[in-house]
Design a protein around this motif. Structure first.
Motif, PDB file in Angstrom:
ATOM      1  N   SER A 156       0.832  -1.198   0.000  1.00  0.00           N
ATOM      2  CA  SER A 156       0.000   0.000   0.000  1.00  0.00           C
ATOM      3  C   SER A 156       0.871   1.254   0.000  1.00  0.00           C
ATOM      4  O   SER A 156       2.045   1.221   0.395  1.00  0.00           O
ATOM      5  CB  SER A 156      -0.907   0.017   1.234  1.00  0.00           C
ATOM      6  OG  SER A 156      -0.145   0.244   2.409  1.00  0.00           O
ATOM      7  N   ASP A 157       0.291   2.364  -0.423  1.00  0.00           N
ATOM      8  CA  ASP A 157       1.044   3.621  -0.469  1.00  0.00           C
ATOM      9  C   ASP A 157       1.517   4.051   0.921  1.00  0.00           C
ATOM     10  O   ASP A 157       2.622   4.578   1.073  1.00  0.00           O
ATOM     11  CB  ASP A 157       0.185   4.718  -1.088  1.00  0.00           C
ATOM     12  CG  ASP A 157       0.027   4.546  -2.588  1.00  0.00           C
ATOM     13  OD1 ASP A 157       0.816   3.788  -3.182  1.00  0.00           O
ATOM     14  OD2 ASP A 157      -0.891   5.170  -3.162  1.00  0.00           O
ATOM     15  N   GLU A 158       0.687   3.812   1.934  1.00  0.00           N
ATOM     16  CA  GLU A 158       1.082   4.201   3.293  1.00  0.00           C
ATOM     17  C   GLU A 158       2.254   3.350   3.777  1.00  0.00           C
ATOM     18  O   GLU A 158       3.207   3.859   4.380  1.00  0.00           O
ATOM     19  CB  GLU A 158      -0.105   4.061   4.252  1.00  0.00           C
ATOM     20  CG  GLU A 158       0.216   4.423   5.701  1.00  0.00           C
ATOM     21  CD  GLU A 158       0.697   5.849   5.874  1.00  0.00           C
ATOM     22  OE1 GLU A 158       1.450   6.107   6.837  1.00  0.00           O
ATOM     23  OE2 GLU A 158       0.341   6.726   5.052  1.00  0.00           O
ATOM     24  N   GLN A 159       2.194   2.053   3.525  1.00  0.00           N
ATOM     25  CA  GLN A 159       3.316   1.185   3.892  1.00  0.00           C
ATOM     26  C   GLN A 159       4.578   1.588   3.131  1.00  0.00           C
ATOM     27  O   GLN A 159       5.671   1.624   3.692  1.00  0.00           O
ATOM     28  CB  GLN A 159       2.958  -0.271   3.583  1.00  0.00           C
ATOM     29  CG  GLN A 159       1.883  -0.854   4.473  1.00  0.00           C
ATOM     30  CD  GLN A 159       1.393  -2.204   3.963  1.00  0.00           C
ATOM     31  OE1 GLN A 159       1.482  -2.505   2.774  1.00  0.00           O
ATOM     32  NE2 GLN A 159       0.860  -3.015   4.862  1.00  0.00           N
ATOM     33  N   ARG A 160       4.418   1.893   1.857  1.00  0.00           N
ATOM     34  CA  ARG A 160       5.566   2.265   1.031  1.00  0.00           C
ATOM     35  C   ARG A 160       6.230   3.533   1.564  1.00  0.00           C
ATOM     36  O   ARG A 160       7.448   3.650   1.612  1.00  0.00           O
ATOM     37  CB  ARG A 160       5.117   2.470  -0.417  1.00  0.00           C
ATOM     38  CG  ARG A 160       6.287   2.612  -1.394  1.00  0.00           C
ATOM     39  CD  ARG A 160       5.806   2.838  -2.825  1.00  0.00           C
ATOM     40  NE  ARG A 160       4.593   2.113  -3.151  1.00  0.00           N
ATOM     41  CZ  ARG A 160       4.553   0.826  -3.440  1.00  0.00           C
ATOM     42  NH1 ARG A 160       5.667   0.118  -3.442  1.00  0.00           N
ATOM     43  NH2 ARG A 160       3.404   0.239  -3.719  1.00  0.00           N
ATOM     44  N   ARG A 161       5.411   4.489   1.937  1.00  0.00           N
ATOM     45  CA  ARG A 161       5.957   5.744   2.461  1.00  0.00           C
ATOM     46  C   ARG A 161       6.821   5.493   3.686  1.00  0.00           C
ATOM     47  O   ARG A 161       7.938   6.017   3.798  1.00  0.00           O
ATOM     48  CB  ARG A 161       4.814   6.706   2.814  1.00  0.00           C
ATOM     49  CG  ARG A 161       5.283   8.076   3.319  1.00  0.00           C
ATOM     50  CD  ARG A 161       4.094   8.970   3.596  1.00  0.00           C
ATOM     51  NE  ARG A 161       3.412   8.600   4.811  1.00  0.00           N
ATOM     52  CZ  ARG A 161       3.557   9.237   5.982  1.00  0.00           C
ATOM     53  NH1 ARG A 161       4.388  10.258   6.092  1.00  0.00           N
ATOM     54  NH2 ARG A 161       2.881   8.852   7.040  1.00  0.00           N
ATOM     55  N   LEU A 162       6.340   4.670   4.611  1.00  0.00           N
ATOM     56  CA  LEU A 162       7.096   4.393   5.832  1.00  0.00           C
ATOM     57  C   LEU A 162       8.359   3.586   5.543  1.00  0.00           C
ATOM     58  O   LEU A 162       9.402   3.800   6.160  1.00  0.00           O
ATOM     59  CB  LEU A 162       6.207   3.660   6.836  1.00  0.00           C
ATOM     60  CG  LEU A 162       5.029   4.468   7.379  1.00  0.00           C
ATOM     61  CD1 LEU A 162       4.148   3.601   8.277  1.00  0.00           C
ATOM     62  CD2 LEU A 162       5.504   5.701   8.139  1.00  0.00           C
ATOM     63  N   ILE A 163       8.265   2.659   4.588  1.00  0.00           N
ATOM     64  CA  ILE A 163       9.431   1.847   4.231  1.00  0.00           C
ATOM     65  C   ILE A 163      10.520   2.710   3.602  1.00  0.00           C
ATOM     66  O   ILE A 163      11.704   2.610   3.951  1.00  0.00           O
ATOM     67  CB  ILE A 163       9.010   0.713   3.274  1.00  0.00           C
ATOM     68  CG1 ILE A 163       8.221  -0.354   4.033  1.00  0.00           C
ATOM     69  CG2 ILE A 163      10.224   0.082   2.591  1.00  0.00           C
ATOM     70  CD1 ILE A 163       7.556  -1.387   3.141  1.00  0.00           C
ATOM     71  N   VAL A 164      10.129   3.566   2.666  1.00  0.00           N
ATOM     72  CA  VAL A 164      11.110   4.438   2.009  1.00  0.00           C
ATOM     73  C   VAL A 164      11.726   5.405   3.014  1.00  0.00           C
ATOM     74  O   VAL A 164      12.944   5.623   3.029  1.00  0.00           O
ATOM     75  CB  VAL A 164      10.451   5.194   0.841  1.00  0.00           C
ATOM     76  CG1 VAL A 164      11.358   6.328   0.354  1.00  0.00           C
ATOM     77  CG2 VAL A 164      10.143   4.239  -0.306  1.00  0.00           C
ATOM     78  N   LEU A 165      10.898   5.979   3.866  1.00  0.00           N
ATOM     79  CA  LEU A 165      11.427   6.904   4.873  1.00  0.00           C
ATOM     80  C   LEU A 165      12.385   6.191   5.823  1.00  0.00           C
ATOM     81  O   LEU A 165      13.398   6.771   6.234  1.00  0.00           O
ATOM     82  CB  LEU A 165      10.274   7.533   5.655  1.00  0.00           C
ATOM     83  CG  LEU A 165       9.480   8.613   4.905  1.00  0.00           C
ATOM     84  CD1 LEU A 165       8.232   8.992   5.675  1.00  0.00           C
ATOM     85  CD2 LEU A 165      10.339   9.845   4.654  1.00  0.00           C
ATOM     86  N   ALA A 166      12.081   4.959   6.166  1.00  0.00           N
ATOM     87  CA  ALA A 166      12.973   4.202   7.040  1.00  0.00           C
ATOM     88  C   ALA A 166      14.309   3.935   6.364  1.00  0.00           C
ATOM     89  O   ALA A 166      15.375   4.042   6.985  1.00  0.00           O
ATOM     90  CB  ALA A 166      12.315   2.887   7.459  1.00  0.00           C
TER      91      ALA A 166
END
Length: 410
Positions: A156-166
């Motif tokens: 999901s886009d929300e999961q992707r955002r957190l993964i990329v930020l991490a």
């Protein structure tokens, strides 16, 4: 009077003086914080007079803005080519992501000494400048999200955002510590940890993560002392909230007094001054972290279990004490030198506890290599928590999994 000793020596202004000024200012702001640095300090570091400095920058804030934007602007420039790569399939996407990581790691390593400005001092930017800085980092994040969307379409886009930020947080972590590792090893460690996050399964089950004593965080981001507590503890509690939100130097004794319904003189009955309140807050954080490590060691049956429990304990503690941990790692420079040395030694000892456990689990790592990964894992916790829409048990499980992944635990 007629001079007979020849013409005066030509004095030419270096063409790159402005760059030298920015570099000196960035280093000073990163080491000492915005408020502790004066224009004269920067002028002395460059070897010019204060009036000469003002010919380049009208005031300290203008110079601070320039330095605060320096890292992200160079990151944007460094990733330009990689961001233009065509991405038609998963293989193309992986190549693009790898090129983006190479660019970000190289640039951050080159600017390691000044990169800490945006992590802690960015709160002193005026609102419009802070929004511009946020937009620049958003562009950097989106450059990773575009190929990652092709590489991992199921996320999901929300999961992707957190993964990329991490994954970006892993790279940025080197700006928050001084552990020296050979350039090639540092690059390998950061890239490996970042890729493990980009490949992570975000739907980790709670049963696979060591459980913790999770308590939902308060709206203020810090465990409340409560009305029944003594005035001294109420003052510390209020100071933690205010220091984290506005910065230590922007908060006055009068502000603290109003928070607990005291007069300024009433505050001085409990503390000698604002530095003493900050010291009490930092001591509270240091003791809490030390106790967490002791509890884990006493309850775990193996280094692997201990390290996983410590990952969860770190997340739980940060959920409950977000504001406290923010000032513990960002405001020590406002304490007396002897207090700074004592607390920084405690911080190093805390990292050393993590490092020893990680080496026991992954004996192929040297001490410095393990320390780099520990700092990266802690950085992910610090950077991710403020971005979580909800801080509940499921979020604690996912973030714990992120930390374990950064450390390279199976």
């Amino acid at each position: 009077m007629i001079r007979t000793d020849g013409p005066p020596a030509n004095r030419t202004r270096p063409r790159d003086r402005k760059r030298h000024i920015q570099e000196a200012a960035a280093g000073a702001f990163a080491r000492n914080g915005y408020h502790a640095v004066g224009m004269q300090d920067i002028a002395d570091a460059v070897g010019i007079s204060a009036p000469a400095l003002y010919r380049h920058f009208p005031n300290k804030y203008a110079l601070f803005v320039r330095t605060a934007f320096a890292l992200v602007q160079q990151l944007i420039e460094a990733t330009e080519d990689a961001a233009q790569r065509p991405v038609e399939n998963a293989a193309d996407a992986r190549v693009a992501l790898d090129a983006l990581l190479d660019a970000v790691i190289s640039t951050t390593a080159d600017l390691r000494a000044i990169g800490g400005i945006y992590r802690w001092e960015g709160r002193y930017l005026e609102r419009s400048d802070r929004e511009d800085l946020t937009a620049q980092f958003r562009l950097l994040r989106e450059r990773f999200e575009r190929p990652h969307r092709v590489y991992r379409p199921e996320i999901s886009d929300e999961q992707r955002r957190l993964i990329v930020l991490a994954s970006l947080s892993v790279v940025a972590s080197i700006t928050a510590h001084r552990t020296v590792v050979a350039a090639r090893s540092l690059r390998t460690l950061l890239k490996g940890a970042s890729w493990r996050l980009l490949d992570i399964d975000p739907e980790i089950s709670a049963s696979t993560v060591q459980g913790g004593d999770f308590v939902a965080d308060t709206a203020a981001g810090v465990v409340g002392i409560g009305a029944g507590a003594g005035r001294r503890e109420q003052l510390v509690d209020s100071a933690v909230r205010l220091f984290a939100a506005r910065g230590y130097n922007e908060v006055t004794i009068e502000d603290l007094a109003v928070e607990v319904d005291l007069t300024p003189s009433g505050v001085y009955r409990h503390f000698d001054g604002k530095p003493a309140v900050l010291l009490a807050a930092c001591d509270r954080a240091a003791v809490a972290l030390e106790r967490a490590v002791l509890r884990v060691r006493e309850s775990a049956s193996s280094p692997d279990e201990a390290l996983r429990r410590l990952c969860r304990a770190c997340v739980d503690h940060s959920f409950q004490n977000l504001a406290l941990m923010r000032i513990y790692f960002s405001e020590l420079g406002n304490l007396a030198p002897e207090d700074q040395r004592r607390l920084r030694a405690m911080q190093r000892a805390h990292v050393a506890d993590w490092t020893a456990l990680l080496q026991a689990v992954r004996p192929e790592l040297g001490g410095r290599e393990a320390a780099v990964l520990v700092h990266a894992g802690l950085s992910v916790v610090t950077d991710e928590i403020p971005l979580l829409p909800v801080r509940d048990e499921a979020a604690a499980v996912r973030l714990t999994h992120f930390v374990e992944t950064v450390l390279g635990l199976d």
